[in-house]
Enzyme design. Structure first.
Site, PDB file in Angstrom:
ATOM      1  N   GLY A 242       6.440 -35.584  15.988  1.00  0.00           N
ATOM      2  CA  GLY A 242       6.624 -34.822  17.218  1.00  0.00           C
ATOM      3  C   GLY A 242       5.294 -34.339  17.744  1.00  0.00           C
ATOM      4  O   GLY A 242       4.235 -34.891  17.412  1.00  0.00           O
ATOM      5  N   SER A 243       5.315 -33.283  18.527  1.00  0.00           N
ATOM      6  CA  SER A 243       4.083 -32.804  19.151  1.00  0.00           C
ATOM      7  C   SER A 243       3.179 -32.122  18.143  1.00  0.00           C
ATOM      8  O   SER A 243       3.632 -31.574  17.125  1.00  0.00           O
ATOM      9  CB  SER A 243       4.425 -31.804  20.261  1.00  0.00           C
ATOM     10  N   GLU A 264       3.273 -36.884  11.876  1.00  0.00           N
ATOM     11  CA  GLU A 264       2.971 -37.912  12.893  1.00  0.00           C
ATOM     12  C   GLU A 264       3.026 -37.208  14.230  1.00  0.00           C
ATOM     13  O   GLU A 264       4.114 -36.906  14.724  1.00  0.00           O
ATOM     14  CB  GLU A 264       4.008 -39.027  12.823  1.00  0.00           C
TER      15      GLU A 264
END
Ligand SMILES: NC(=O)C1=CN([C@@H]2O[C@H](COP(=O)(O)OP(=O)(O)OC[C@H]3O[C@@H](n4cnc5c(N)ncnc54)[C@H](OP(=O)(O)O)[C@@H]3O)[C@@H](O)[C@H]2O)C=CC1
Ligand SMILES: O=C(O)[C@H](O)CS(=O)(=O)O
Length: 491
Positions: A242-243, A264
């Protein structure tokens, strides 16, 4: 096309794949918090009401995972591999239905959705084999009466939090190595796209993955679920996609238990076209790199740098290719570009576009809201973009292709590296010494040379700098779910 009245189940060969309950400890569970709605982003209509688990129910899932993992770890790698292979076979057997469910909840064109299902399944296939290759080692003793061995053991219960943009593959890319390693796995999918994850649970049960080993907890409160994952002593591994902003939150929360984390995170990929590039190939690469999933991928080209000598020719070719894209409902034949996931996503793209134009850039094609309305956008190319603009430093996450002009290779490497991110980078060139120099100078975890798509289960996917920690896929991917034990024996 799916309309307000069409029942999604009626589109499936196997309607039982459209499950709306959570999969907890081998049972299909209703949520103590009621249900939350899942909408089709192409039309805004509600396609499902999914069970909303409480934090206590998430804790129940973790307790069940802990119990199940102890037995799962006693299975041989070959035995675990056989069950994973069955799961892979079922995913591929139901690829069409899984693709329809994915497009209905996420919006990407059906062909892309089926491709994602195949990509996700490829990790299950790959790690079904890797389960048999978790090797240890023997080391010559440091004293005559010492014998040293090193073994690898599963870390325990792993928990995942994944985004809406690849609702199938991001879970498969994590669960496959985790299960192969002998871990139990509790997946929490994004609220916007839980149906693909639940369908994976349906097939996991059919494949014979033991109760509690693979679970899907559906919740609308991401923050509370994340805190349970980070604070519950039963969880020893957190894997997140995600962010970067949310990744930071989770890393801080996981620190209290010194929990092993894989991250990630966000990207800001440069896509560089040198003057000796094959321009047709570069345009083809830029199209898939930029516009796959309507630009909503972490590895998409966020900045396109073109050397001055070929800038106009490349821009003209790219414009023509972009104008060939067909925007529409992903379930419609021939559609190449679906809607963005939310209004908020649209606003971010429009903010980046406005910033380019206000600061001297120009729209070459697109740039207006699409006639379809809603969260559909015209695929857009802008020129005259500079490092001072938002799009140079923020992830656009939409169908906006910004063209930067450069003269010198050292300048473009400096510009490409001028970001906190370091996930993927791409460039097109043919001069061999330039290819080696540029590939080594780019500060990214992954570099595509003369290609715009690099994601595969056989290679280590991951970023450097603030794009993440760890790798997914390849033989490296299973190490994220293993602990190393050194045994010193006196004989
Ligand atoms: N490196 C990679 O492989 C990838 C990176 N990304 C990056 O993620 C961003 C887009 O995806 P997006 O889903 O919006 O990213 P977010 O980080 O907002 O959300 C990702 C997941 O985290 C959950 N989440 C949000 N806040 C919290 C919290 N406080 N605690 C626990 N979980 C939380 C979300 O839940 P919910 O949605 O239910 O609120 C979602 O399931 C982009 O920056 C993109 O680059 C995306 C995909 C892949
Ligand atoms: O979430 C993403 O953007 C994916 O990691 C991109 S890919 O792996 O499907 O290329």
């Amino acid at each position: 096309m799916l309309d307000q009245t069409t029942d999604l189940k009626s589109m499936l060969n196997d309607p039982s794949l459209l499950e709306t309950r959570a999969y907890v400890d081998g049972t299909w569970m209703d949520g103590d918090e009621g249900t939350f709605e899942v909408t089709n982003p192409a039309r805004g209509d509600v396609i499902a009401h999914v069970q909303d688990l409480s934090r206590a129910q998430v804790a129940q899932a973790i307790a069940g995972a802990q119990a199940a993992q102890k037995d799962w770890a006693t299975w041989t790698g070959k035995e675990r591999g056989a069950v994973l292979r069955k799961w892979f076979d079922l995913m591929m057997e139901h690829q069409d239905d899984l693709g329809v469910i994915l497009t209905a909840e996420q919006g990407k064109p059906l062909a892309e959705a089926k491709g994602e299902v195949g990509y996700g399944a490829s990790f299950v296939e790959f790690f079904a084999e890797e389960a048999k290759r978790i090797y240890g080692e023997t080391i010559p003793g440091h004293q005559r009466d010492k014998r040293i061995t090193v073994i690898k053991q599963p870390i325990g219960v792993a928990a995942s939090i994944t985004p809406w943009n690849f609702p199938n593959a991001m879970i498969a890319r994590k669960a496959a190595p985790a299960l192969a390693a002998g871990c139990a796995f509790v997946a929490r999918p994004a609220e916007l796209t839980p149906l693909s994850a639940i369908a994976m649970g349906v097939l996991a049960e059919r494949a014979g993955i033991p109760a509690g080993v693979f679970q899907v907890v559906t919740t609308s409160n991401a923050s509370e679920t994340g805190k349970e994952f980070c604070e519950n002593p039963g969880v020893r591994k957190l894997t997140f996609t995600g962010s970067t902003a949310v990744g930071r939150i989770l890393l801080k929360q996981a620190a209290d238990q010194v929990m092993k984390c894989s991250m990630e995170l966000g990207g800001n990929a440069p896509f560089i076209v040198f003057d000796d590039a094959d321009l047709d190939a570069a345009v083809e690469g830029a199209m898939i790199c930029k516009f796959r999933n309507a630009g909503q991928t972490c590895v998409c080209a966020n900045r396109i740098y073109v050397q001055a000598g070929v800038y106009d020719a490349f821009a003209a070719k790219l414009k023509a290719a972009v104008e060939d894209l067909k925007v529409g409902d992903g379930l419609e034949d021939g559609v190449t570009t679906g809607p963005l996931i939310t209004d908020k996503a649209v606003e971010k793209v429009q903010d980046h576009l406005a910033d380019v134009v206000e600061n001297g850039g120009a729209i070459l094609t697109g740039g207006k809201p699409h006639d379809l309305g809603g969260t559909f956008l015209q695929p857009t190319v802008v020129t005259g973009v500079t490092q001072e603009m938002k799009v140079a430093h923020e992830e656009t996450f939409g169908p906006l292709a910004p063209l930067f002009k450069f003269e010198d290779v050292d300048d473009v490497i400096a510009m490409a590296n001028d970001t906190i991110f370091g996930l993927a980078a791409y460039f097109y060139a043919n001069d061999l010494s330039r290819v080696h120099k540029v590939a080594e100078a780019l500060e990214y975890g992954m570099v595509g040379v003369n290609t715009g798509i690099i994601s595969t289960e056989v290679a280590p996917f991951g970023g450097v700098k603030q794009s993440g920690l760890g790798r997914e896929g390849s033989h490296h991917g299973i190490e994220e779910f293993l602990e190393m034990k050194y045994i010193c024996m006196s004989v």
